[in-house]
Design a protein around this motif. Structure first.
Motif, short mmCIF file in Angstrom:
data_model
loop_
_atom_site.label_atom_id
_atom_site.label_comp_id
_atom_site.label_asym_id
_atom_site.label_seq_id
_atom_site.Cartn_x
_atom_site.Cartn_y
_atom_site.Cartn_z
N GLN A 246 0.66 -1.19 0.01
CA GLN A 246 -0.17 -0.08 -0.14
C GLN A 246 0.99 1.32 0.12
N SER A 250 1.20 3.64 -3.29
CA SER A 250 0.30 5.15 -3.16
C SER A 250 1.75 6.12 -3.49
N LYS A 297 -4.36 0.16 -7.15
CA LYS A 297 -4.26 0.66 -5.97
C LYS A 297 -5.76 0.46 -5.18
N LEU A 300 -5.87 -3.50 -4.74
CA LEU A 300 -5.23 -3.55 -3.45
C LEU A 300 -5.93 -3.25 -2.01
N THR A 301 -6.60 -2.20 -1.97
CA THR A 301 -7.27 -1.75 -0.89
C THR A 301 -8.68 -2.62 -0.62
N GLU A 304 -7.18 -5.85 0.86
CA GLU A 304 -6.41 -5.49 2.21
C GLU A 304 -8.17 -5.87 3.10
#
Length: 326
Positions: A246, A250, A297, A300-301, A304
Motif C-alpha cells: 500500500q 501510494s 491501488k 489492493l485496498t 486488504e
C-alpha cells in the motif's frame, strides 16, 4: 527571534526547524489566519509580507520560500540597490509578533549557496538568525548518529548505537529515508519498542523482496509476483506485506500524478522521497498509465479489506486483485 533564514540541502532538517517555530509560537492553534507559506513571491509581495502587521488575537508565522533571492540561478531575482534598501528597511521593522521564516532549499549535490557578503544577507544575520541544514555524506556516520538518535523519540523507540549505525549503513545518509525506516520498523517491533538486530535484518530482507515484488507487479508478471508473495508469507505476516504494498503503490501513484506538472526534485519534496528514488520510479512508470495505477491501488485496498475481515485468504484475494487489472 522574529526572523530566521534557513537554508541547505537537507529538506528534512529545514522542515524540522520550521515545525519547531510553528510549535513554539502557535502550538496546535494553526489556521490560515496565523500561518501562511509563500513560494518565491514577486518583489512587491515579498516586501508586503515582511511588513505584515500582527493580528489582535495572537502571533503570526509566515514561511517565505525565497530561493530566487539568494541563489544565482536562471530564475534568480537580481536586486538593485534601491530594492535591497527597501528589503532591509522592511526587516528592520518586523514586529516581535510576526515571525518570518525565509527558506532557501539547495538541490542535493549543488555547489551553490547564499552569498554571505551581500547586504541583504548581512541585514538578516544582524536582525535574526541564520540556520544551515547541510546534507550528510555517507561516510559521516558520526554526524548522522546523534541526529538519528533524536529521531527515535517520535516513534517511542530505543536502540543501541551499533544497531542505529547498521541502519544508517543499510539506508543511506538521507534523514527522510531514515525517518521512513523508523516508521516501518515501529510496526515490526510493536508492541515492543526496542529495535533488535533481528528486527533490522527482517525489515531490510522484506524491503528488498517488496521492491522486487513491486517491479513484478508493474511489469504485469503476476505469476512470479504471487510466487514471491507465497515465499514471503513463510517469513512475514501478511499485514507487513500489505502495508509495504500500500505504501509503495501510494508513492508510485502520487509520483505519476505529479509528473505531469513537476520535475523530479519538486516531486521528491511533495511526496517525502529522495530525488534518486523518484527518478527510478519515473523510469519504471514510463509504460504504466495513471488509470492502471489507480485501478491497482483500488484493487489492493479491496483485497486488504477482504483479508483483514477473514473473507478470503491472502493469496486468493491478491490473485483476484491482480487478475482484475489484466
Amino acid at each position: 527571534m522574529p526572523l530566521s533564514f534557513i537554508w541547505g540541502e537537507e529538506d528534512f532538517l529545514i522542515e524540522k526547524e520550521i515545525n519547531s517555530v510553528k510549535q513554539n509560537v502557535l502550538g496546535d492553534d494553526i489556521s490560515e489566519l496565523n500561518y501562511r507559506v509563500s513560494d518565491n513571491p514577486d518583489f512587491s509581495d515579498f516586501v508586503f509580507l515582511l511588513r505584515t502587521q500582527p493580528m489582535m488575537f495572537g502571533d503570526i508565522v509566515y514561511v517565505i520560500k525565497a530561493d530566487k533571492y539568494f541563489l544565482d540561478t536562471a530564475k534568480a531575482k537580481k536586486l538593485d540597490d534601491k530594492e535591497i534598501d527597501e528589503l532591509i528597511e522592511a526587516i528592520d521593522l518586523i514586529s516581535d509578533r510576526v515571525h518570518i521564516i525565509l527558506t532557501c532549499q539547495i538541490a542535493r549535490g549543488d555547489k551553490k549557496k547564499p552569498d554571505s557578503r551581500k547586504k541583504f544577507y548581512k541585514a538578516i544575520a544582524k536582525k535574526g538568525k541564520i540556520i544551515e541544514c547541510p546534507a550528510f555524506k555517507a561516510y559521516e556516520e558520526y554526524k548522522i548518529l546523534p541526529v538519528f538518535k533524536s529521531m527515535l523519540k517520535k516513534y517511542n523507540l530505543k536502540a543501541s548505537d551499533n544497531i542505529l549505525t547498521d541502519i544508517i549503513r543499510l539506508t543511506g545518509p538521507y534523514l527522510r529515508d531514515l525517518d521512513s525506516v523508523l516508521d516501518k520498523i515501529s510496526l515490526f517491533v510493536y508492541p515492543e519498542n526496542i529495535i533488535t538486530k533481528e528486527a533490522v535484518d527482517n525489515l531490510f530482507s522484506t524491503s528488498q523482496n517488496i521492491f522486487a515484488l513491486v517491479d513484478l507487479i508493474l511489469e504485469k508478471n503476476y505469476v512470479r509476483a504471487l510466487n514471491e508473495i507465497s515465499n514471503m508469507l513463510q517469513k512475514s505476516h501478511y499485514l507487513e506485506i500489505l502495508a509495504f504494498l500500500q505504501s509503495g503503490f501510494s508513492k508510485l501513484l502520487m509520483t505519476k500524478l505529479y509528473s505531469k506538472s513537476l520535475n523530479s526534485f519538486e516531486i521528491a519534496k511533495k511526496t517525502s522521497q529522495n530525488e534518486y528514488a523518484v527518478k527510478m520510479s519515473l523510469n519504471k512508470l514510463k509504460n504504466v498509465s495513471l488509470n492502471e495505477l489507480i485501478k491497482l491501488k483500488r484493487n489492493l485496498t479491496n483485497s486488504e479489506f477482504e483479508i483483514k475481515t477473514g473473507e478470503k485468504e491472502p493469496l486468493l484475494s491478491l490473485s483476484e486483485a491482480f487478475l482484475k487489472c489484466g
